[in-house]
Scaffold this motif. Sequence first.
Motif, PDB file in Angstrom:
ATOM      1  N   ASP A   1      -1.688  -1.820  16.201  1.00 38.89           N
ATOM      2  CA  ASP A   1      -1.226  -0.029  15.435  1.00 38.89           C
ATOM      3  C   ASP A   1      -1.645   0.311  14.410  1.00 38.89           C
ATOM      4  N   PRO A   2      -3.705   0.049  13.947  1.00 37.94           N
ATOM      5  CA  PRO A   2      -3.207   0.248  12.815  1.00 37.94           C
ATOM      6  C   PRO A   2      -2.406   0.938  10.983  1.00 37.94           C
ATOM      7  N   ARG A   3      -2.265   2.348  11.466  1.00 35.40           N
ATOM      8  CA  ARG A   3      -0.905   2.781  10.988  1.00 35.40           C
ATOM      9  C   ARG A   3       0.166   1.628  10.309  1.00 35.40           C
ATOM     10  N   ALA A   4       0.502   1.026  11.245  1.00 34.88           N
ATOM     11  CA  ALA A   4       1.686   0.403  11.263  1.00 34.88           C
ATOM     12  C   ALA A   4       1.261  -1.246  10.339  1.00 34.88           C
ATOM     13  N   GLU A   5      -0.414  -1.541  10.746  1.00 30.50           N
ATOM     14  CA  GLU A   5      -0.568  -2.789   9.734  1.00 30.50           C
ATOM     15  C   GLU A   5      -0.748  -2.255   8.144  1.00 30.50           C
ATOM     16  N   ALA A   6      -1.377  -1.131   8.061  1.00 35.29           N
ATOM     17  CA  ALA A   6      -1.923  -0.731   7.293  1.00 35.29           C
ATOM     18  C   ALA A   6      -0.742  -0.698   6.434  1.00 35.29           C
ATOM     19  N   LEU A   7       1.395  -0.125   6.768  1.00 35.50           N
ATOM     20  CA  LEU A   7       1.977  -0.305   6.168  1.00 35.50           C
ATOM     21  C   LEU A   7       2.628  -1.630   5.749  1.00 35.50           C
ATOM     22  N   PHE A   8       2.448  -2.159   6.864  1.00 33.39           N
ATOM     23  CA  PHE A   8       3.418  -3.917   6.722  1.00 33.39           C
ATOM     24  C   PHE A   8       1.986  -3.940   5.365  1.00 33.39           C
TER      25      PHE A   8
ATOM     26  N   THR B   1      12.028   3.191  17.819  1.00 32.85           N
ATOM     27  CA  THR B   1      12.688   4.957  18.257  1.00 32.85           C
ATOM     28  C   THR B   1      11.926   5.842  17.005  1.00 32.85           C
ATOM     29  N   LEU B   2      11.842   5.328  15.923  1.00 32.71           N
ATOM     30  CA  LEU B   2      11.286   5.795  14.389  1.00 32.71           C
ATOM     31  C   LEU B   2       9.618   5.839  14.597  1.00 32.71           C
ATOM     32  N   PRO B   3       9.275   6.554  15.180  1.00 32.88           N
ATOM     33  CA  PRO B   3       7.125   6.956  15.214  1.00 32.88           C
ATOM     34  C   PRO B   3       6.961   6.496  14.060  1.00 32.88           C
ATOM     35  N   VAL B   4       6.074   5.804  14.421  1.00 34.48           N
ATOM     36  CA  VAL B   4       5.061   5.193  12.953  1.00 34.48           C
ATOM     37  C   VAL B   4       4.984   6.374  11.968  1.00 34.48           C
ATOM     38  N   ALA B   5       3.886   7.290  12.719  1.00 39.01           N
ATOM     39  CA  ALA B   5       3.959   7.909  11.665  1.00 39.01           C
ATOM     40  C   ALA B   5       4.824   8.573  10.951  1.00 39.01           C
TER      41      ALA B   5
END
Length: 219
Positions: free
Chosen positions: A94-101, A201-205
């Motif tokens: 998930d690019p969004r989650a990877e960017a956040l990490f 259960t918390l959406p990445v967005a």
Amino acid sequence: MRRFRRVYGVCVRLPSTHVEPGVVSAAGSPLTGILHLGRHPHGTDDTARHIAADLEKAHFEAPVVEDVARWQYAKLLSNLGNALEAVAGNPVGDPRAEALFARVRAEGAAVLDAAGIAHASPDEQRAVRGDKVTLVPLDGVPRGGGSSWQSLSRGAGTIEADYLDGEIVLLGRQHGVPTPLNELLQRLANEFARAGRAPGTLPVAELTRLADEAETPHR
């Protein structure tokens, strides 16, 4: 070390699953895990080498190193994603989650650098790990997530975030480095555990929005 003359440290890389009482699944192949070990705070001795030899007989790689803490702190940085995975799901793919990490880890690395704490680089870790511990699905044992994810899945009521993201928050306070992202993940993970909320259960967005807000200076 107040109580014992010789203290040993271990950096554990052992992907395993424990969500059902009495059942532990270790799906690593061809090795079960990699366990760096040595004297704390530094050094090696024959005891460490004997322990390593026994571990290697049990399908582990067990490098005996002079600087075990450097490997433990590198593992701490990678474990800063545990709370993220627990509340928002697996970031891999998930690019969004990877960017956040990546932001969370960079915050942690900045704290360790400010504290003068050495840590093995990602390239050094990859070179040691290679393809030695590859996850191979076991029949009837799906792998849902890492240790923090599993705590929520079991409904344990507690979670390890205080010792992972919370360690970065503590060091940040001691050395004057802001840690809004790790503080956010520490808080959310503990709220999930106390409330018995299901993992992921918390959406990445939504998590990314909260992270952006946490990083914005309050006026």
